[in-house]
Design an enzyme around this catalytic site. Structure first.
Site, PDB file in Angstrom:
ATOM      1  N   GLY A 165      91.587  51.408  82.129  1.00  0.00           N
ATOM      2  CA  GLY A 165      90.709  50.266  82.319  1.00  0.00           C
ATOM      3  C   GLY A 165      91.409  48.928  82.278  1.00  0.00           C
ATOM      4  N   GLY A 166      92.702  48.919  82.569  1.00  0.00           N
ATOM      5  CA  GLY A 166      93.445  47.669  82.587  1.00  0.00           C
ATOM      6  C   GLY A 166      93.862  47.174  81.214  1.00  0.00           C
ATOM      7  N   LYS A 237      88.459  44.957  87.531  1.00  0.00           N
ATOM      8  CA  LYS A 237      87.904  44.771  88.868  1.00  0.00           C
ATOM      9  C   LYS A 237      86.642  43.914  88.830  1.00  0.00           C
ATOM     10  CE  LYS A 237      89.678  49.346  89.895  1.00  0.00           C
ATOM     11  NZ  LYS A 237      89.313  50.781  89.962  1.00  0.00           N
ATOM     12  N   GLU A 289      97.583  55.907  88.982  1.00  0.00           N
ATOM     13  CA  GLU A 289      96.967  56.790  87.992  1.00  0.00           C
ATOM     14  C   GLU A 289      95.770  57.497  88.616  1.00  0.00           C
ATOM     15  OE1 GLU A 289      95.532  54.390  84.780  1.00  0.00           O
ATOM     16  OE2 GLU A 289      94.239  53.172  86.069  1.00  0.00           O
ATOM     17  N   ASN A 291      91.729  58.443  87.658  1.00  0.00           N
ATOM     18  CA  ASN A 291      90.580  58.296  86.777  1.00  0.00           C
ATOM     19  C   ASN A 291      89.730  59.547  86.917  1.00  0.00           C
ATOM     20  OD1 ASN A 291      90.858  55.581  85.604  1.00  0.00           O
ATOM     21  ND2 ASN A 291      90.737  54.931  87.730  1.00  0.00           N
ATOM     22  N   ARG A 293      86.805  60.690  86.307  1.00  0.00           N
ATOM     23  CA  ARG A 293      85.390  60.410  86.052  1.00  0.00           C
ATOM     24  C   ARG A 293      84.791  59.737  87.281  1.00  0.00           C
ATOM     25  NH1 ARG A 293      86.039  54.972  85.606  1.00  0.00           N
ATOM     26  NH2 ARG A 293      87.881  54.195  84.532  1.00  0.00           N
ATOM     27  N   VAL A 296      82.877  52.936  88.355  1.00  0.00           N
ATOM     28  CA  VAL A 296      81.850  51.893  88.456  1.00  0.00           C
ATOM     29  C   VAL A 296      81.534  51.617  89.925  1.00  0.00           C
ATOM     30  CG1 VAL A 296      81.296  49.479  87.947  1.00  0.00           C
ATOM     31  CG2 VAL A 296      82.603  50.823  86.289  1.00  0.00           C
ATOM     32  N   ARG A 339      80.160  43.114  90.799  1.00  0.00           N
ATOM     33  CA  ARG A 339      79.768  43.421  89.420  1.00  0.00           C
ATOM     34  C   ARG A 339      79.082  42.197  88.817  1.00  0.00           C
ATOM     35  NH1 ARG A 339      84.364  47.238  86.571  1.00  0.00           N
ATOM     36  NH2 ARG A 339      85.041  48.342  88.440  1.00  0.00           N
TER      37      ARG A 339
END
Length: 460
Positions: A165-166, A237, A289, A291, A293, A296, A339
């Protein structure tokens, strides 16, 4: 497909999204929640809800035993972790399976393997996926780390091996920076993730962040094309779109094929995202990488492909094969997601939870708003500031941006500050319109162009 009931081990807009996907499949839903979330929309929409702890996430949404106790007591078949919280926790996935339940996501072994960034790089290399120049494994010794960065050159990025997540990232421009940041990064990683392991990557100047959506059923895997996620603040993001813009077709094909190869290397099951840096100057891309899952930003992929990614991951977790073949997946039009956070961009993104006094949601063709909000709802101060996601589709990127600007003007959230003005400024920006952006574009833009946009609105 063996799943008839699901427990949602998450909150906010993603919990609402999972409930709606499950309802469309005729599946009963159970929503867990903290004491602070008794009134959230997901609790109202679920067939059943269970309070699992106090407001602190560590004592509720991150409490594995509390989640499993709720699952046992409500007799569900499966657990969906959403994103964040326990979604990429291999120990949680194994505990779910050990309890005789289905974890809606990859197998624990795949989460463990791909969740460790160093091991994920090794998997990528085995699958023939190019990786960013850097250390081949974890680095615990500063002297050895200095030797590596001397070889690859500055600037470099220090990353937590178990991070995500950064978070836990430091950039060093000089050797003095590196020697100062290295022990700090290790201590930060240990505190945040319980693992102080680090690795080092070369920073690709003006790189773009491009990611590929994958789906797997444990045997076969497909891609649902790529997304552009280069507009980031502090490596988080802000604005995402699909497909990526200004990406040559041969690069797109190679990029997507490499993501599928990686997924097949680990017999991936469920939805996942393979993230890359793309160097527009050289035309090269590099693996970052995986993720393991749902993301978002998954709705932009759904808008251009017509595939319900959350339903698909539920079905394959229940034993079904993928319902789509690679040759059947096509891109139609363009989609952008903004977002919408409870933050004030004019005041340094100061968080501002509060009560929703008025909620006006734009409607019409190609407009979607995924949210947890309703009028009268009080946003609690304990969690992530994401309120919802405005997603817009258009036949072309230009048409999509025009429709987005209109939708933003008609999105009304009164009672607290939001990031709507930020997105209005981005939708009007010529560099964004032309696609002349990269991962380091947004932060200096926020210091110059955004204040100018706000000033112009005030004058008008």
């Amino acid at each position: 497909m063996t799943i008839r009931s699901i427990l949602i081990a998450n909150r906010g807009e993603i919990a609402v999204r999972i409930i709606r996907a499950a309802q469309a499949l005729g599946i009963r839903t159970v929503q867990v929640h903290s004491a602070a979330d008794r009134d959230m929309l997901a609790v109202r929409l679920a067939d059943q809800s269970v309070e699992i702890g106090p407001p602190s996430a560590a004592k509720s949404y991150l409490n594995i035993e509390a989640v499993l106790k709720a699952a046992r007591e409500t007799g569900v078949d499966a657990v969906h972790p959403g994103y964040g919280f326990l979604s990429e926790n291999a120990a949680f996935a194994k505990a779910v399976e050990d309890a005789g339940l289905i974890f809606i996501g990859p197998k624990p072994e795949a989460i463990s393997l791909l969740g460790d960034k160093v091991e994920a790089r090794k998997v990528a290399k085995r699958a023939g996926v190019p990786t960013v120049p850097g250390s081949d494994g974890r680095i615990d010794d500063l002297v050895a780390a200095c030797a590596i960065v001397e070889e690859i050159g500055f600037p470099v990025m220090i990353k937590a091996a178990a991070g995500g997540g950064g978070r836990g990232i430091r950039i060093a421009e000089t050797m003095a920076d590196f020697e100062r940041h290295f022990p700090q990064a290790s201590a930060e990683a240990l505190a945040a993730f319980g693992d102080g392991g680090l690795y080092v990557e070369k920073v690709i100047t003006k790189a773009r962040h491009v990611e590929v959506q994958i789906l797997g059923d444990g045997t076969d895997a497909v891609h649902c094309f790529e997304r552009e996620c280069s507009l980031q603040r502090r490596r988080q993001k802000v604005w995402e779109e699909a497909p990526s813009f200004r990406l040559p077709e041969d690069v797109r094909q190679e990029l997507c094929a490499s993501a599928v190869a990686l997924a097949r290397e680990v017999n991936y099951r469920g939805a996942g995202t393979v993230e890359y840096l793309y160097d527009e100057v050289s035309g090269e891309f590099y693996f970052i990488e995986v993720n393991t899952r749902i993301q978002v930003e998954h709705p932009v992929t759904e808008m251009i492909t017509g595939i319900d990614l959350v339903q698909e991951m539920i079905k394959v977790a229940g034993g079904a094969k993928l319902s789509v073949r690679q040759e059947d997946i096509r891109v139609t039009g363009h989609a952008i997601e903004c977002r919408i956070n409870a933050e004030d961009p004019a005041r340094g993104f100061l968080p501002g939870p509060g009560t929703i006094e008025t909620l006006g949601v734009p409607t019409g063709e190609g407009v979607r708003f995924d949210t947890m909000l309703y009028e009268g709802y009080t946003v609690p101060p304990f969690y992530d500031s994401l309120l919802g996601k405005l997603i817009v589709w258009g036949e072309t990127r230009d048409a999509c941006i025009a429709r987005l600007a209109d939708a933003l003007d008609n999105l009304e959230i009164r009672g607290l500050a939001t990031t709507i003005p930020l997105h209005q400024a981005l939708a009007a920006d010529p560099s964004v319109a032309s696609g002349d952006v990269h991962t380091r574009f947004l932060e200096p833009w926020l210091e110059t162009d955004f204040p100018a946009f706000v000033a112009s609105k005030e004058v008008a």
